[in-house]
Scaffold this motif. Structure first.
Motif, mmCIF file in Angstrom:
data_model
loop_
_atom_site.group_PDB
_atom_site.id
_atom_site.type_symbol
_atom_site.label_atom_id
_atom_site.label_comp_id
_atom_site.label_asym_id
_atom_site.label_seq_id
_atom_site.Cartn_x
_atom_site.Cartn_y
_atom_site.Cartn_z
ATOM 1 N N LEU A 53 0.832 -1.205 0.000
ATOM 2 C CA LEU A 53 0.000 0.000 0.000
ATOM 3 C C LEU A 53 0.865 1.252 0.000
ATOM 4 C CD1 LEU A 53 -2.905 -0.933 2.438
ATOM 5 C CD2 LEU A 53 -2.920 -0.927 -0.075
ATOM 6 N N GLU A 54 1.956 1.229 0.746
ATOM 7 C CA GLU A 54 2.878 2.361 0.756
ATOM 8 C C GLU A 54 3.503 2.561 -0.628
ATOM 9 O OE1 GLU A 54 6.748 4.051 3.222
ATOM 10 O OE2 GLU A 54 5.879 2.128 3.803
ATOM 11 N N ALA A 55 3.869 1.463 -1.285
ATOM 12 C CA ALA A 55 4.438 1.547 -2.630
ATOM 13 C C ALA A 55 3.420 2.116 -3.615
ATOM 14 C CB ALA A 55 4.921 0.167 -3.088
ATOM 15 N N LEU A 56 2.162 1.688 -3.502
ATOM 16 C CA LEU A 56 1.106 2.220 -4.372
ATOM 17 C C LEU A 56 0.959 3.725 -4.172
ATOM 18 C CD1 LEU A 56 -1.610 -0.561 -3.971
ATOM 19 C CD2 LEU A 56 -0.281 -0.059 -6.039
ATOM 20 N N ARG A 57 0.986 4.156 -2.918
ATOM 21 C CA ARG A 57 0.855 5.581 -2.614
ATOM 22 C C ARG A 57 2.015 6.372 -3.217
ATOM 23 N NH1 ARG A 57 2.981 8.719 1.021
ATOM 24 N NH2 ARG A 57 3.770 7.036 2.325
ATOM 25 N N HIS A 58 3.233 5.871 -3.044
ATOM 26 C CA HIS A 58 4.411 6.553 -3.606
ATOM 27 C C HIS A 58 4.327 6.622 -5.131
ATOM 28 C CE1 HIS A 58 7.253 7.382 -0.322
ATOM 29 N NE2 HIS A 58 6.724 6.324 0.280
#
Length: 78
Positions: A53-58
């Motif tokens: 999810l953090e990677a998607l946000r970035h």
């Protein structure tokens, strides 16, 4: 697991070349399919939901920071 956003590739130029080569001789649909498959393979390898999810946000933030291809304007959501 925390998302590592610092340079971490042992051979970044070689990886970039291999990524470009992966798309060679593919049409747009095949290239998009190859990208999607690569994303899903790497996501499966990472496995941690919060990290993904953090990677998607970035990734989304990086994409929205770029100028739009249609002359600098982005369509508004209805």
């Amino acid at each position: 697991m925390t998302l590592n956003t610092q340079p971490n590739l042992a051979r970044p130029d070689d990886f970039y070349e291999a990524l470009i080569d992966m798309h060679r001789d593919l049409d747009d649909a095949q290239s998009q399919s190859a990208n999607a498959q690569l994303i899903l393979l790497l996501a499966n390898h990472i496995g941690d939901h919060a990290t993904l999810l953090e990677a998607l946000r970035h990734a989304r933030e990086g994409a929205t920071d770029m100028p739009a291809r249609n002359g600098g304007t982005q369509p508004r959501a209805a």
